[in-house]
Scaffold this active site. Structure first.
Site, mmCIF file in Angstrom:
data_model
loop_
_atom_site.group_PDB
_atom_site.id
_atom_site.type_symbol
_atom_site.label_atom_id
_atom_site.label_comp_id
_atom_site.label_asym_id
_atom_site.label_seq_id
_atom_site.Cartn_x
_atom_site.Cartn_y
_atom_site.Cartn_z
ATOM 1 N N ASP A 65 0.867 -1.180 0.000
ATOM 2 C CA ASP A 65 0.000 0.000 0.000
ATOM 3 C C ASP A 65 0.905 1.232 0.000
ATOM 4 O OD1 ASP A 65 -1.792 2.026 0.325
ATOM 5 O OD2 ASP A 65 -2.730 1.229 2.139
ATOM 6 N N GLY A 88 1.577 3.054 -14.637
ATOM 7 C CA GLY A 88 0.559 3.440 -15.607
ATOM 8 C C GLY A 88 -0.562 4.241 -14.995
ATOM 9 N N ARG A 90 -2.678 7.705 -13.757
ATOM 10 C CA ARG A 90 -2.947 9.002 -14.388
ATOM 11 C C ARG A 90 -1.826 9.968 -14.016
ATOM 12 N NH1 ARG A 90 -9.369 10.569 -14.284
ATOM 13 N NH2 ARG A 90 -10.161 8.487 -13.808
ATOM 14 N N ARG A 96 2.073 13.220 -6.525
ATOM 15 C CA ARG A 96 1.339 13.585 -5.307
ATOM 16 C C ARG A 96 1.726 12.687 -4.136
ATOM 17 N NH1 ARG A 96 -2.731 14.142 -9.140
ATOM 18 N NH2 ARG A 96 -3.642 12.110 -8.622
ATOM 19 N N GLY A 130 -9.566 6.775 -19.630
ATOM 20 C CA GLY A 130 -9.687 6.155 -20.945
ATOM 21 C C GLY A 130 -9.171 4.738 -20.958
ATOM 22 N N HIS A 131 -9.547 4.025 -22.010
ATOM 23 C CA HIS A 131 -9.048 2.678 -22.259
ATOM 24 C C HIS A 131 -8.772 2.522 -23.747
ATOM 25 C CE1 HIS A 131 -9.033 0.859 -18.348
ATOM 26 N NE2 HIS A 131 -10.297 1.183 -18.105
ATOM 27 N N ASP A 132 -8.352 1.325 -24.126
ATOM 28 C CA ASP A 132 -7.898 1.031 -25.486
ATOM 29 C C ASP A 132 -8.808 1.611 -26.564
ATOM 30 O OD1 ASP A 132 -5.991 -1.208 -26.978
ATOM 31 O OD2 ASP A 132 -7.915 -0.947 -27.964
ATOM 32 N N ASN A 134 -10.917 4.021 -26.508
ATOM 33 C CA ASN A 134 -10.899 5.483 -26.540
ATOM 34 C C ASN A 134 -9.658 6.004 -27.255
ATOM 35 O OD1 ASN A 134 -11.845 4.982 -23.209
ATOM 36 N ND2 ASN A 134 -13.293 5.634 -24.771
ATOM 37 N N TYR A 135 -8.522 5.355 -27.037
ATOM 38 C CA TYR A 135 -7.285 5.792 -27.686
ATOM 39 C C TYR A 135 -7.346 5.544 -29.190
ATOM 40 C CZ TYR A 135 -6.031 5.127 -22.780
ATOM 41 O OH TYR A 135 -6.028 5.135 -21.411
ATOM 42 N N ASP A 161 -3.298 -0.914 -26.198
ATOM 43 C CA ASP A 161 -2.660 -1.397 -24.973
ATOM 44 C C ASP A 161 -1.401 -2.191 -25.290
ATOM 45 O OD1 ASP A 161 -4.645 -0.258 -23.486
ATOM 46 O OD2 ASP A 161 -5.499 -2.127 -22.747
#
Length: 301
Positions: A65, A88, A90, A96, A130-132, A134-135, A161
């Site tokens: 964690d 991977g 965001r 942060r 997003g995912h595959d 969307n790209y 991906d």
């Protein structure tokens, strides 16, 4: 192996990063797959445990964690001896948590840090989910797919991906080669949307030149999937000699001049339909016809 002795920490989730580190592992790297207490989200998908095992077989599995003090300290301890970190998240999340490249390079200047992103680490789409699919859509690649009931067909494999993971492995290998000369690591990044846009360079160039180009989505008789008695055959006879040999093999010399004529698809289909894959394979033998059967996953296992 070329990456013997290289230690990789894989913080990524789902497919792109897992595929990247699988490629590195195949070249000799030791990979530690680090999961959060909730596990990699791929595990919760239908068939997810099988997907996870396929991606991470042979990797060392570790649960940490990173938001906890103990998890953070354990991760930083691993970074001291690591050669590569792959993540991977965001953009901004690692920063942060004070675990971004700047913080990690401060304790291990030789570290190669790879961020796999959807839309890059800056710009208006950087933090967009997003995912595959969307790209593919944003890059223009999806618009090049054949239409099914008027809608672009979704590829059966996750192209963006897998491409992202492959490109990430390439950039990591290049950074390691550079480190061998300089002694210092660095940060590399993959934007899957940008990568897919780059893959559209050839059709984009043809379009911008005002040319018709070569459609390879099934409209042409020389590049088509045909139904036969027990399945399908692929014909990819793009060069004229291959097409001529194919036409001769199926006793349709009359079609030699119709290589790029969509109207000839029906004639080829009618000719091929009556025999099985095995029968056509026997007919073609070792001829240069660029014809192969469509195998199921079971047939290729």
């Amino acid at each position: 192996m070329s990456l013997d002795g290289v230690r990789v920490l894989d913080l990524s989730r789902l497919l792109p990063g897992g595929y990247c580190t699988q490629l590195l592992q195949a070249q000799g790297a030791t990979v530690i797959k680090i999961e959060p207490p909730s596990g990699d989200p791929i595990r919760s998908l239908p068939g997810g445990e099988a997907y996870f095992d396929a991606l991470h077989q042979g990797k060392e599995l570790l649960t940490l964690d990173l938001r906890s003090t103990s998890g953070r300290e354990a991760f930083l301890g691993l970074v001291l001896d690591a050669d590569v970190v792959v993540e991977g998240f965001r953009p901004g999340r690692m920063e942060r948590m004070k675990l971004g490249y700047t913080e990690l390079a401060a304790i291990n200047p030789a570290l190669v840090y790879c961020a796999i992103t959807g839309y890059g680490s800056d710009g208006r789409l950087a933090r967009r989910a997003g995912h595959d699919l969307n790209y593919l859509a944003r890059s223009g690649a999806l618009s090049l797919m054949p239409r099914r009931d008027g809608v672009p067909a979704i590829p059966g494999i996750l192209v963006a991906d897998l491409a992202g993971g492959l490109h990430a492995a390439f950039l990591i290998a290049a950074a390691l080669a550079s480190r061998a000369r300089t002694g210092r690591g660095g940060r590399v990044e993959v934007s899957m949307a940008d990568l897919m846009r780059g893959w559209t360079a050839m059709p984009r160039a043809v379009q911008q030149a005002g040319l018709a180009g070569l459609s390879l989505t099934g409209e042409l008789p020389c590049y088509h999937v045909y139904a036969v008695a027990d399945g399908f055959l692929t014909v990819a006879a793009l060069e004229t000699p291959f097409w001529a040999e194919f036409c001769h093999a199926i006793d349709r010399d009359d079609l030699k001049g119709h290589q790029f004529d969509p109207a000839a698809v029906e004639a080829v289909q009618a000719t091929l339909a009556g025999a099985s894959r095995a029968e056509w394979a026997a007919r073609f033998g070792d001829r240069d016809v660029c014809v192969e059967p469509v195998f199921s996953l079971e047939e290729t296992s």
